[in-house]
Design an enzyme around this catalytic site. Structure first.
Site, PDB file in Angstrom:
ATOM      1  N   TYR A 124      -8.093  -1.018   2.920  1.00 22.15           N
ATOM      2  CA  TYR A 124      -8.963  -2.052   3.475  1.00 22.15           C
ATOM      3  C   TYR A 124     -10.442  -1.781   3.209  1.00 22.15           C
ATOM      4  O   TYR A 124     -11.289  -2.626   3.498  1.00 22.15           O
ATOM      5  CB  TYR A 124      -8.738  -2.175   4.988  1.00 22.15           C
ATOM      6  N   LYS A 175       3.704   7.837   2.888  1.00 23.43           N
ATOM      7  CA  LYS A 175       4.550   7.778   1.701  1.00 23.43           C
ATOM      8  C   LYS A 175       4.105   8.956   0.836  1.00 23.43           C
ATOM      9  O   LYS A 175       3.642   8.780  -0.295  1.00 23.43           O
ATOM     10  CB  LYS A 175       4.350   6.407   1.011  1.00 23.43           C
ATOM     11  N   ASP A 208       9.050   3.507   4.134  1.00 27.19           N
ATOM     12  CA  ASP A 208      10.223   2.659   3.861  1.00 27.19           C
ATOM     13  C   ASP A 208      11.375   3.018   4.804  1.00 27.19           C
ATOM     14  O   ASP A 208      12.039   2.140   5.362  1.00 27.19           O
ATOM     15  CB  ASP A 208      10.645   2.725   2.377  1.00 27.19           C
ATOM     16  N   ASP A 232      -0.573  -2.108   9.176  1.00 23.31           N
ATOM     17  CA  ASP A 232      -0.584  -3.575   9.193  1.00 23.31           C
ATOM     18  C   ASP A 232       0.840  -4.112   9.062  1.00 23.31           C
ATOM     19  O   ASP A 232       1.286  -4.954   9.846  1.00 23.31           O
ATOM     20  CB  ASP A 232      -1.457  -4.098   8.045  1.00 23.31           C
ATOM     21  N   ASP A 236       3.683  -5.740  12.185  1.00 23.07           N
ATOM     22  CA  ASP A 236       4.346  -7.049  12.179  1.00 23.07           C
ATOM     23  C   ASP A 236       5.843  -6.868  12.413  1.00 23.07           C
ATOM     24  O   ASP A 236       6.468  -7.622  13.161  1.00 23.07           O
ATOM     25  CB  ASP A 236       4.113  -7.791  10.849  1.00 23.07           C
TER      26      ASP A 236
HETATM   27  C1  IPM Z   1      -3.932  -7.944  11.471  1.00 26.19           C
HETATM   28  C2  IPM Z   1      -4.168  -9.012  10.446  1.00 26.19           C
HETATM   29  C3  IPM Z   1      -5.433  -8.687   9.636  1.00 26.19           C
HETATM   30  C4  IPM Z   1      -5.199  -7.375   8.951  1.00 26.19           C
HETATM   31  C5  IPM Z   1      -5.843  -9.770   8.629  1.00 26.19           C
HETATM   32  C6  IPM Z   1      -6.003 -11.123   9.296  1.00 26.19           C
HETATM   33  C7  IPM Z   1      -7.081  -9.396   7.869  1.00 26.19           C
HETATM   34  O1  IPM Z   1      -3.069  -9.178   9.632  1.00 26.19           O
HETATM   35  O2  IPM Z   1      -4.764  -7.774  12.369  1.00 26.19           O
HETATM   36  O3  IPM Z   1      -2.910  -7.261  11.389  1.00 26.19           O
HETATM   37  O4  IPM Z   1      -4.661  -7.338   7.835  1.00 26.19           O
HETATM   38  O5  IPM Z   1      -5.550  -6.346   9.518  1.00 26.19           O
HETATM   39 MN    MN Z   2      -1.407  -7.890  10.127  1.00 26.25          MN
END
Ligand code: IPM
Ligand code: MN
Length: 331
Positions: A124, A175, A208, A232, A236
């Protein structure tokens, strides 16, 4: 003490979920001074504003920031891809040095763990560029920046967290079999810091393999520490296994308190359901609870967390869910 809180509703469902989060904060009786900021893709499309430097300067003097979601405000209305996400969200994280992204996933008995994601470095950081752009020999590079200081402060925070949990377990996820430079720095730093925390049981998983464990045996994890991009993606997945992203909260922390920390639900703007009172406000409410805890309001934070413990028992419109949780907090 009155806390100074900056509120950024943003786009899509952001404002409506934040309204419920603040309703619940009000129910705790904690007093705060609120300043609203009209920012997001809708504002960019209106007048080209992303994040003025003066706003950034104002934020530095605040105690916390609460954010709904930023991104395209409506289906088919497009700002340049990623412009407001990078220009608002990532700029906040970097310039306010919110180096920890803490994301809890609690759905007992299935899972009860948290991911600590490094929040200012890795892929990032923006390292890289184009060579020979637009030619057949075009090259694009995108490096991952890992500083000893950045990795160590993140790992140290994770050990402190793990020291305070019941199970006292910490897994490093990376990794390192392939990313031999970054992985080596992370593992070496992890091992050095681990010596200061003999009470914490440690482990390592490749990212993974961790994806499989998240789905098949999430009880394996107590505290997980990982880099920015792995974090990130993993968080999710964490949201998906812990009841859905509608329950996934996050805290972007500056533990050194050289600037305000920022609290936001993990979900996005969901423009397809915006303004219809269909959005789940629980992730925003849990995030606001994390904010109260970070502001030193332990009792209020505990009340919010307890009210959100079995979130599936709440049903109804966005504001009905907010009302019910606020009532539970009032007791
Ligand atoms: C998160 C989001 C952000 C990230 C995006 C919107 C830039 O996906 O907060 O996880 O990748 O960090
Ligand atoms: Mn995210």
């Amino acid at each position: 003490m009155t806390h100074k809180i900056g509120v950024i509703g943003g786009d899509g469902i952001g404002p409506e979920v934040l309204a419920e989060a603040l309703k619940v904060v009000d129910a705790t009786g904690v007093t705060y001074e609120r300043t609203d900021y009209d920012l997001g893709a809708h504002r960019y499309l209106e007048d080209g504003t992303v994040l003025p430097d003066e706003v950034m300067a104002e934020w530095r003097g605040m105690d916390a920031l609460l954010l709904g979601a930023v991104g395209d405000p409506a289906p088919g209305v497009a700002a340049p891809p990623g412009l407001v996400e990078r220009g608002i969200l990532l700029r906040m994280r970097f310039e306010l040095d919110q180096y920890i992204n803490l994301r809890p996933f609690r759905l007992p008995p299935r899972c009860d763990f948290e991911v600590i994601r490094e929040n200012t470095e890795g892929s990032y950081a923006g390292e890289g560029g184009f060579l020979r752009k637009g030619t057949p020999h075009e090259i694009a590079t995108q490096g991952s920046v890992n500083t000893r200081m950045g990795v160590e402060r993140c790992i140290r925070y994770a050990f402190e967290k793990a020291k305070g949990t019941e199970r006292q377990q910490l897994h490093l996820v990376h990794k390192k079999n392939v990313l031999t430079f970054a992985g080596d720095l992370w593992q070496r730093t992890f091992d050095i810091v681990a010596e200061e925390y003999p009470e914490v049981t440690t482990g390592y998983d490749h990212v993974d393999a961790a994806c499989i464990h998240f789905v098949e045996r999430p009880e394996r994890y107590d505290v997980v520490v990982t880099d920015n991009l792995f974090g990130d993606i993993l968080t999710d997945l964490g949201g998906a296994i812990a009841g859905g992203v509608g329950y996934a909260a996050s805290a972007n922390l500056n533990p050194a308190r050289t600037g305000p920390s920022m609290f936001e639900p993990v979900h996005g703007t969901a423009p397809d359901i915006a303004g219809q009172q269909k959005a789940n406000p629980v992730a925003a409410i849990i995030s606001a609870g994390l904010m109260l805890g970070f502001l030193g309001e332990a009792e209020a934070a505990a009340k919010v967390a307890a009210a959100c413990e079995s979130p599936e028992r709440y049903d109804g419109s966005t504001s009905e869910i907010g009302d019910a949780i606020a009532a539970a907090v009032r007791g």
